[in-house]
Motif scaffolding. Structure first.
Motif, short mmCIF file in Angstrom:
data_model
loop_
_atom_site.label_atom_id
_atom_site.label_comp_id
_atom_site.label_asym_id
_atom_site.label_seq_id
_atom_site.Cartn_x
_atom_site.Cartn_y
_atom_site.Cartn_z
N UNK A 18 5.76 6.26 -25.36
CA UNK A 18 5.54 6.76 -26.71
C UNK A 18 4.06 6.88 -27.03
N UNK B 190 0.38 -4.01 -32.72
CA UNK B 190 1.52 -3.13 -33.01
C UNK B 190 1.71 -2.98 -34.50
N UNK B 191 1.51 -4.08 -35.20
CA UNK B 191 1.65 -3.99 -36.65
C UNK B 191 0.63 -3.02 -37.22
N UNK C 261 1.45 0.50 -36.28
CA UNK C 261 2.53 1.06 -37.10
C UNK C 261 1.98 1.50 -38.44
N UNK D 68 4.60 5.99 -40.80
CA UNK D 68 5.94 5.75 -40.28
C UNK D 68 6.41 6.87 -39.36
N UNK D 69 5.90 8.07 -39.60
CA UNK D 69 6.43 9.19 -38.85
C UNK D 69 6.15 9.07 -37.36
N UNK E 122 5.27 6.11 -35.89
CA UNK E 122 5.13 4.70 -35.57
C UNK E 122 5.56 4.42 -34.13
N UNK E 123 4.86 3.53 -33.49
CA UNK E 123 5.27 3.16 -32.15
C UNK E 123 6.49 2.30 -32.30
N UNK E 124 7.60 2.80 -31.84
CA UNK E 124 8.81 2.04 -31.98
C UNK E 124 9.49 1.97 -30.64
N UNK F 175 11.81 0.86 -27.86
CA UNK F 175 13.00 0.05 -27.80
C UNK F 175 12.62 -1.20 -27.03
N UNK F 176 13.36 -2.27 -27.25
CA UNK F 176 12.92 -3.54 -26.70
C UNK F 176 12.54 -3.49 -25.23
#
Ligand code: ADP
Ligand code: MG
Lengths: 301, 409
Positions: free
Chosen positions: B13, B37-38, B41, B46-47, B49-51, B53-54
């Protein structure tokens, strides 16, 4: 586990917010609640999770009127993931957030037991939140947070899940992942969704709220008709089942041109067609006057 | 289903979102490792954001570490801290204008508690048991009470700036105390300073409650704002009375307002300890509900918590606690704000753990501060309020610097 909302009226500050709202969800059903901003979706959910007492009507979960149940008993049946305005969860780690789901299962003196730890761990696993267990909730991304909150709801071991705009502000992959999660729980669900495409994919049934009344309800394609899309949502669009079995919404080239019948791509075009640009129509009609707008969004009784 | 989604390979990502976070040097030093990461983000919106998956992002050992500094279980930690408290109290009793060996202090205290052992020199016994012990015990009770009240109020009004005085308790108490001090005692029907302070505190809180109530509900923001407004109202009266006061009266007003446990007597400790201990135990019982409140009012309701009844009950309890403490020790500032945050940063925000630990750490802290207040400027005593901030603030700021996730929400 059945949810029945029957003839619900909710009044806030002497204003009727919901009028005679009824809906049903059978065991395992996913019912989508859609409607424009301010149409009363969150208010309806509040009556269901026992936060706002209706002035008339009933909410039954598994046969019992939730407003006659003690708060804790009701919360063991219904779990909610909400858009809380005064959330202050700074300092709690993910595991502790998920463990909040055990709140209704304990009285003042109840302590967490092995059962609680097991349920919390299962809920985190189900939502892929286990690797985040030790993380500070405040440090998570939006998608991670929603997973964790969903895990919290699952830790309540609910018979009914109530979700308010769970997927808002999330990137596209996170949205689809959450849809999968919700479907995977197998729990009866009442979900407010803003994204109509997601609603069409996720839900067995849709209920459309408009200015506090149910404007349409039923199977996805029966509900998302061009008329409803135009009169309730104020856009020109069609919903169709595509060859792959997925229902998709196609919006008009100018979705706001409600009465422009000269070119109506959304209604006439085949989903795969590339519609040529509208030849003559002005780029955008004059803004709607308030009275016109009201007339258009008013729902035919 | 989630596992499937998580294991599915997908492209890494948005690297730019990561780069938008903290500079690497800073990130490497971050306490929880959650910072980059916080921040990423937040910085990327939000659009984008590094998200991950675990499974998409390998976990570093740093991330596996929780946000806590102390991961010791609550029970042992509490026992250890209680031992520290007992030790600190003994040391605090032994130090003073006459320094008494710790062993003798212990013997005298033990004798009075159990009746066992030989009686000591009556003069020493007098100093230890009649002067220093009640003072140290009161310091401990006051520290515990303020810390507990601060923890509860911060959760109940959902505001990190809340302290035990956020609902106007201190301004009400001050007005009551100042009225008695400056109006030659008889003004309030012969009430003592303590009683007047308690009465003033309760009047202020009652007023804040009434103002904070809408449609039978106590809203956090409305409560805080009412507390501020009522505080200013009472302050006006207090300030006016101070202007009329003689220099001697003014000095005792100042001293009262900055707080002290110098006047501790055994006969007042019974009531104070009953109030502090029972309300602490009671409030700790609400730990689970307090945790739920952190999720927000609506979510707490959906968790089966009667938010408005709970908020009312907690406010009444913590106001009684604060009112009692302030009546006997004056307006000791900063402890009730700092200790809750300090303990939260160290052991996490779970109230079932936080409340008892904050009580003990608040007690230790105020025993130490009281000891300093009577030793740093001998033979004069400093008011506690000066020292709580003087020693507490730098430590608190240091702790704050170490914590990077406070604003990540
Ligand atoms: N606390 C309140 N007091 C008065 N009106 C409210 C309150 N909360 C919501 N409303 C009104 O109720 C209507 C429905 O709100 P809501 O259920 O939040 O809509 P939705 O979730 O569909 O966007 C809105 O017109 C809103 O202004
Ligand atoms: Mg809403």
């Amino acid at each position: 586990m059945k949810l029945t909302v029957d003839g619900l009226h909710v009044t806030l500050d002497h204003q009727p917010i919901l009028r005679n709202v009824s809906l049903d969800a059978a065991q395992g059903d996913i019912v989508g609640l859609i409607g424009p901003n301010g149409s009363g979706k969150s208010t309806l959910l509040r009556a269901v999770y026992r936060s706002l007492r209706p002035s008339q009507g009933l909410v039954r979960v598994a046969g019992d009127d939730v407003w006659k149940l003690p708060a804790r008993t009701a919360a063991r049946r219904t779990a909610a993931v909400l858009q809380d305005s005064n959330s202050n969860a700074v300092g709690l780690c993910v595991q502790e957030i998920v463990a909040l789901g055990r709140t209704p299962h304990h009285g003042l003196l109840g302590r967490d037991g092995a059962e609680d730890h097991r349920v919390v761990a299962e809920a985190m696993d189900a939502c892929g939140a286990r690797p985040l267990a030790e993380r500070n909730f405040a440090s998570l991304s939006g998608g991670e947070r929603q997973r964790v909150l969903l895990a919290r709801a699952l830790a309540q071991k609910p018979k009914l899940l109530v979700l308010d705009e769970l997927t808002n502000h999330l990137d596209i992959r996170a949205r689809f992942e959450l849809l999968d999660l919700i479907r995977g729980t197998g729990t009866t669900t009442l979900a407010v969704l803003h994204d109509l495409d997601l609603a069409a994919r996720l839900c067995d049934h849709l209920v459309v709220l408009s200015e506090g009344v149910v404007a349409a309800a039923g199977k996805v394609l029966d509900v998302l008709t061009p008329d409803v899309l135009r009169e309730v949502f104020g856009v020109r669009a069609v919903a169709e089942r595509h060859a792959d079995g997925v229902i998709r919404i196609t919006y008009g080239a100018d979705p706001l041109a409600l009465h422009d019948t000269t070119t109506d791509p959304a209604v006439t075009a085949e989903p795969s067609d590339r519609t040529p640009p509208a030849p003559v129509a002005p780029a955008r009609p004059a803004p709607l006057t308030p009275t016109e707008h009201e007339a258009q969004t008013a729902v035919p009784g | 289903m989630s596992a499937q989604a998580a294991e599915e390979p997908h492209p890494p990502r948005t690297p730019h979102a990561k780069a938008a976070g903290a500079p690497p040097g800073r990130a490497a030093r971050s306490l929880a490792g959650a910072l980059p990461r916080a921040l990423a983000a937040r910085a990327s919106g939000t659009a984008t954001s590094t998200r991950p998956t675990p499974s998409a992002e390998p976990r570093t050992p740093r991330q596996a570490k929780g946000p806590r500094i102390l991961n010791v279980p609550t029970g042992p930690l509490l026992v250890g801290l209680l031992a520290v408290l007992a030790g600190t109290m003994i040391v605090a009793i032994s130090i003073g204008s006459v320094t008494i060996p710790v062993v003798d202090v212990w013997r005298i205290v033990w004798h009075h508690l159990t009746g066992a052992g030989a009686t000591a020199d009556p003069a020493l016994d007098q100093i230890v048991w009649n002067f220093r012990t009640p003072r140290v015990v009161l310091a401990a009770l006051v520290g515990a009470g303020l810390a507990v009240s601060g923890v509860v109020l911060q959760a109940v009004v959902a505001n990190p700036l809340a302290d035990p005085y956020v609902l106007g308790v201190s301004s009400g108490a001050s007005l009551g105390a100042v009225m008695v001090i400056t109006m030659a005692g008889g003004a309030l029907g012969g009430l003592g300073v303590s009683a007047a302070a308690f009465a003033g505190a309760m009047v202020a809180v009652a007023l804040v409650f009434v103002l904070g109530l809408t449609r039978g509900r106590l809203g956090p923001t409305r409560l805080v704002l009412s507390g501020v407004a009522v505080g200013y109202l009472f302050l006006a009266g207090t300030s006016y009375l101070q202007l009329q006061a003689t220099p001697t009266e003014l000095r005792s007003v100042m001293f009262w307002m900055l707080g002290s446990v110098a006047g501790a007597k055994w006969d007042q400790l019974g009531l104070v300890s009953t109030v502090v201990v029972t309300s602490t135990v009671f409030l700790a019982l609400f730990g689970r509900q307090l945790n739920a409140l952190l999720a927000g009012d609506e979510s707490a309701t959906a968790l089966g918590v009667d938010v408005h009844r709970l908020r009312g009950a907690l406010l009444v309890l913590s106001s009684l606690l604060t009112g009692t403490v302030i009546a006997v020790a004056g307006c000791i500032g900063f402890v009730g704000l700092m200790i809750p945050h300090l303990v939260r940063l160290a052991v996490g925000a779970d109230h079932r753990r936080l409340l008892p630990l904050a009580a003990v750490i608040g007690a230790i802290y105020l025993v130490v501060v009281d000891l300093l207040s009577r030793t740093v400027n001998r033979p004069n005593e400093l008011p506690l309020g000066i020292l709580t901030a003087l020693f507490g603030a730098p430590f608190f700021l240091w702790l704050l610097r170490r914590n990077k996730t406070l604003d990540a929400s």
